[in-house]
Design a protein around this motif. Structure first.
Motif, PDB file in Angstrom:
ATOM      1  N   LYS A  25       0.877  -1.158   0.018  1.00 44.23           N
ATOM      2  CA  LYS A  25       0.035  -0.011  -0.102  1.00 44.23           C
ATOM      3  C   LYS A  25       0.874   1.238   0.058  1.00 44.23           C
ATOM      4  O   LYS A  25       0.367   2.377  -0.414  1.00 44.23           O
ATOM      5  CB  LYS A  25      -1.028  -0.112   1.410  1.00 44.23           C
ATOM      6  N   ASP A  26       2.191   1.215   0.555  1.00 47.11           N
ATOM      7  CA  ASP A  26       3.057   2.140   0.404  1.00 47.11           C
ATOM      8  C   ASP A  26       3.676   2.399  -0.736  1.00 47.11           C
ATOM      9  O   ASP A  26       4.587   3.141  -1.080  1.00 47.11           O
ATOM     10  CB  ASP A  26       3.950   2.094   1.500  1.00 47.11           C
ATOM     11  N   ASN A  27       3.550   1.376  -1.728  1.00 49.15           N
ATOM     12  CA  ASN A  27       4.040   1.508  -3.119  1.00 49.15           C
ATOM     13  C   ASN A  27       5.516   1.112  -3.370  1.00 49.15           C
ATOM     14  O   ASN A  27       6.333   1.440  -4.334  1.00 49.15           O
ATOM     15  CB  ASN A  27       3.739   2.910  -3.722  1.00 49.15           C
ATOM     16  N   LYS A  28       5.840   0.474  -2.162  1.00 49.04           N
ATOM     17  CA  LYS A  28       7.252  -0.212  -2.238  1.00 49.04           C
ATOM     18  C   LYS A  28       7.176  -1.520  -2.316  1.00 49.04           C
ATOM     19  O   LYS A  28       6.246  -2.173  -2.042  1.00 49.04           O
ATOM     20  CB  LYS A  28       8.056   0.361  -0.714  1.00 49.04           C
ATOM     21  N   PRO A  29       8.450  -2.238  -2.892  1.00 52.71           N
ATOM     22  CA  PRO A  29       8.469  -3.688  -3.000  1.00 52.71           C
ATOM     23  C   PRO A  29       8.000  -4.645  -2.005  1.00 52.71           C
ATOM     24  O   PRO A  29       8.477  -3.928  -0.831  1.00 52.71           O
ATOM     25  CB  PRO A  29       9.655  -3.959  -3.489  1.00 52.71           C
TER      26      PRO A  29
END
Length: 361
Positions: A137-141
């Motif tokens: 959800k934080d757009n990190k892998p």
């Protein structure tokens, strides 16, 4: 007195049963040899199925090779679940996770959201995905997902060079499965390779809208060949099998046309009419094998985006080259080196392709 003895005897039976039950549950958790739990690896196909003669099949071959090299049983320690529709993705992934498979692979970018959801719901599970980057959800892998991606545009450029040099009509075609950023890499890399060696060639591009529609692939191929294309590159999974059907039918009837295969060396797919000019090999089998091996060694590359290009031998032209003249192979090898050393930057998007064309002039 008699009732007291019966009660004591019953208590002993209960204690003995409890001990035996404990022994039974312990032995039930082991498999393989030497009483050790076997490492388990599984994969979920997309709707193209495991026998798509393309990336699902290649992925399964990589997993089977891993099983063989690690003395694991195919069907239990290592297995696949086949998806017939998109709604099967999450249930299949969850099934393998809940069966305590040590690493679970989702095959194809269409499974990205499902892999992400399952990974977030099961933070202790280890998953891998082909052709996408799994993010939270934080757009990190996501830390428990290994994302395996490829420089498809580079391999596609090389088969474009082949098509541009070998077309006799100066018309070639590209058939994609689903119109997406991923398949656009195949398309634009191919077009760039064609134009690099044959600026006058025209390239017809069409998308089938599915990876599991061979009838549609055949219909599109029929139209392209009728309009004059003599070579078609199909990046469409099982849909591409329809292109082979059309090419074989036409060649059988006296009109020689070619297909450029994808993902695997599809030379055999073109027999007995010999319609496979070459194939763009994408080593998803290598990627699956590598990640499974690292996971088994306790070095699972969770959170990493793994990229396989020409330099890593992750893409390229097929080893079967009997339909390619030496002059063409020499040109392919020359362009391959230029891509590896950075002299040529292969376009991945429509905009990059237009910039590439303007630089050719």
């Amino acid at each position: 007195m008699f009732k007291k003895r019966i009660a004591i005897l019953a208590a002993c039976v209960v204690v003995l049963a409890t001990i035996l039950a404990g022994c039974g549950s312990k032995s039930g958790t082991t498999s393989g040899t030497s009483g050790k739990s076997a490492f388990k690896a599984g994969m979920v196909t997309d709707t193209g199925g495991v026998n798509d003669k393309s990336f699902n099949q290649s992925s399964w071959e990589g997993l089977q090779s891993f099983a063989k090299d690690n003395q694991l049983k195919v069907g239990t320690d290592v297995k696949y679940l086949q998806s017939t529709q998109a709604s099967d993705y999450s249930p299949n992934l969850n099934q393998l996770v809940h069966q305590n498979y040590n690493v679970v692979f989702g095959i194809g970018f269409l499974m990205q959201n499902d892999v992400q959801n399952v990974a977030e719901q099961n933070p202790n599970a280890k998953l891998g995905i082909i052709d996408a980057v799994a993010v939270g959800k934080d757009n990190k892998p996501l830390k428990n997902v290994a994302s395996m991606t490829f420089k498809e545009e580079q391999g596609s450029f090389l088969v474009g060079v082949v098509a541009g040099m070998m077309t006799k009509t100066n018309q070639v075609g590209f058939i994609g499965g689903v119109n997406s950023a991923l398949i656009k890499k195949f398309e634009n890399g191919f077009k760039a390779g064609v134009k690099a060696v044959n600026p006058k060639a025209s390239i017809d591009v069409q998308y089938a809208g599915a990876f599991n529609a061979p009838d549609k692939g055949q219909a599109i191929a029929s139209t392209m060949y009728t309009k004059g294309a003599d070579i078609i590159y199909a990046a469409a999974g099982d849909t591409g099998n329809g292109v082979f059907t059309e090419a074989k039918d036409r060649t059988k009837n006296g009109k020689k046309v070619w297909v450029i295969g994808v993902d695997k060396d599809q030379y055999a797919q073109g027999l007995p009419q010999n319609v496979t000019l070459t194939s763009m090999v994408k080593r998803v089998d290598k990627a699956i094998y590598d990640v499974a091996t690292k996971a088994k060694a306790g070095k699972f590359p969770g959170g990493q985006v793994l990229m396989y290009g020409l330099k890593e031998n992750g893409v390229g032209i097929a080893p079967t080259t009997k339909n390619l003249p030496q002059k063409v192979l020499d040109s392919v090898n020359s362009y391959k080196q230029k891509i590896i050393d950075g002299s040529i930057k292969v376009p991945t998007t429509d905009q990059e392709y237009q910039t590439y064309l303007s630089n050719l002039k």
